[in-house]
Write a protein that holds these residues in place. Structure first.
Motif, mmCIF file in Angstrom:
data_model
loop_
_atom_site.group_PDB
_atom_site.id
_atom_site.type_symbol
_atom_site.label_atom_id
_atom_site.label_comp_id
_atom_site.label_asym_id
_atom_site.label_seq_id
_atom_site.Cartn_x
_atom_site.Cartn_y
_atom_site.Cartn_z
ATOM 1 N N LEU A 252 0.838 -1.195 0.000
ATOM 2 C CA LEU A 252 0.000 0.000 0.000
ATOM 3 C C LEU A 252 0.876 1.248 0.000
ATOM 4 N N ALA B 145 3.363 4.040 -7.898
ATOM 5 C CA ALA B 145 2.503 2.852 -7.858
ATOM 6 C C ALA B 145 2.919 1.842 -8.917
ATOM 7 N N VAL C 262 2.476 -1.189 -6.375
ATOM 8 C CA VAL C 262 1.536 -0.845 -5.311
ATOM 9 C C VAL C 262 0.144 -1.331 -5.691
ATOM 10 N N GLU C 263 -0.530 -1.952 -4.736
ATOM 11 C CA GLU C 263 -1.875 -2.461 -5.002
ATOM 12 C C GLU C 263 -2.972 -1.506 -4.541
ATOM 13 N N VAL C 264 -2.678 -0.693 -3.516
ATOM 14 C CA VAL C 264 -3.680 0.233 -2.988
ATOM 15 C C VAL C 264 -3.007 1.552 -2.608
ATOM 16 N N VAL C 265 -3.591 2.665 -3.075
ATOM 17 C CA VAL C 265 -3.154 3.994 -2.648
ATOM 18 C C VAL C 265 -4.169 4.508 -1.618
ATOM 19 N N ALA D 210 -3.301 0.379 -9.396
ATOM 20 C CA ALA D 210 -3.599 0.439 -7.965
ATOM 21 C C ALA D 210 -5.046 0.850 -7.731
#
Length: 382
Positions: A3, A35, A40-43, A75
């Motif tokens: 994240l 990302a 990155v999977e989640v911001v 993301a």
């Protein structure tokens, strides 16, 4: 799961009246680059997405483009409103946005309903707490007496922990916008103190794997799992030279696996200059800061004529000016005592000296005398 913790975008904010939308879009667009580069999977955006409750059309367009870039980088996004945002406006069409991977958690009554994400280790429950104004949120949370940030956040986290209890094995992340004990403020945050009670102890957030905080603009760690990302841009000259960043957060099967800082680009640096006007205009060493946002503190003993125009001729982005050359008065007499026995011309001459650092010249005194005499004649006719 990886994240990226950010907060306090403040889209639409200005710096001493100077529009920052271009700089904001540049640095927020860089989050999409991070990302993509870091998988990155989640911001996470922990509040103060906009700088005002009713953002301009240009500000909403910037947010649209930034979110589109982040989603194109692969993301998902979870964001919550802060004290600068209107939760109802930010939450508009949140159901439709969620289908596209942008999750806006703006409703107090739904704060214990997480965004559920999955990886090879199982579920990750992301709880987005909107900014909880105590006098409003206490009714929604069923509190009758307590009116503090501590009370409403404690009630909110009790609901989060109750929901998390029903999800055995799930790892947990909480987004919150608050002034948490141990945090160091900057001079660009809006005060959220209510009746002197604004501080929230970090222990309120016990029981979750990572707490992504927003509100304070300086990046800082209150513990390994409780952190402020800070704002992506410096919004005051008190933050000049401060390295802005986001936190890259890794979760494994056991919870928090690691956190590291990711520095963000600086579209235009902030610099504070101090000295006499002629010195600042001529100093060759200042060529390196000519394209910076500049705040100038002039130490000339006499206030210069039209200093901002002269400064902007060299420093095109000079946005703030103060003159510090005058010696502060040590006269502690009252205003009435200082005026006693003095003519109007003497008072006017002292005012000129106070404002400019130099008393009126003989020609100026003559003009002042004529103006005062004319005013006295008009008063006599009334």
């Amino acid at each position: 799961m990886r994240l990226l913790h950010t907060s306090d975008w403040h889209i639409g904010r200005s710096l001493h009246g100077t529009d920052l939308l271009a700089e904001q879009e540049a640095v927020l667009g860089a989050l999409a680059d991070v990302a993509a580069a870091e998988a990155v999977e989640v911001v996470l955006v922990a509040g103060d997405v906009y700088d005002r409750a009713v953002p301009s059309a240009d500000a909403t367009a910037v947010l649209d483009r930034v979110l589109t870039r982040i989603r194109a980088a692969g993301a998902a996004v979870v964001l919550t409103p802060g004290n600068h945002d209107s939760a109802r406006r930010l939450g508009f069409a949140s159901g439709l946005l969620a289908v596209s991977g942008v999750h806006v958690r703006a409703a107090t009554g739904l704060l214990d309903e997480p965004v559920l994400l999955s990886d090879a280790h199982g579920d990750v429950a992301v709880y987005g707490l909107p900014y909880l104004e105590p006098e409003v949120a206490r009714h929604e949370l069923g509190l009758t007496e307590a009116r503090s940030h501590d009370a409403v956040l404690t009630a909110a986290m009790d609901r989060v922990r109750a929901d998390l209890f029903l999800r055995p094995g799930a790892r947990s992340v909480v987004l919150a916008h608050a002034f948490v004990g141990g945090g160091v403020p900057s001079d660009s945050e809006r005060d959220i103190c209510v009746g002197g009670v604004d501080l929230v102890p970090a222990a309120v957030f016990d029981g979750v794997d990572y707490v992504a905080l927003g509100h304070l603009h300086r990046p800082q760690s209150l513990s390994d799992r409780v952190r402020y990302s800070g704002s992506p841009l410096a919004y005051s000259f008190g933050e000049a030279g401060q390295q802005k960043q986001a936190w890259l957060v890794d979760l494994d099967g056991d919870g928090l696996a690691g956190v590291r800082a990711v520095p963000l680009p600086v579209p235009r640096e902030l610099t504070v200059l101090e000295g006499e006007l002629a010195q600042l205009l001529a100093d060759p060493a200042l060529a390196a800061v000519e394209d910076h946002f500049v705040s100038a503190r002039l130490t000339d003993p006499v206030r210069p004529v039209d200093p901002m125009r002269q400064l902007q001729a060299r420093f095109g982005h000079c946005v703030h000016l103060e003159w510090t050359g005058a010696t502060p008065s040590t006269d502690r007499r009252s205003y009435q005592e200082r005026l006693a026995g003095r003519s109007d011309l003497e008072v006017a001459d002292e005012f000129v000296a106070h404002v400019r650092g130099l008393g009126a010249t003989p020609d100026e005194r003559e003009l002042l005398g004529r103006a005062l005499a004319a005013a006295a004649r008009e008063d006599a006719l009334l």
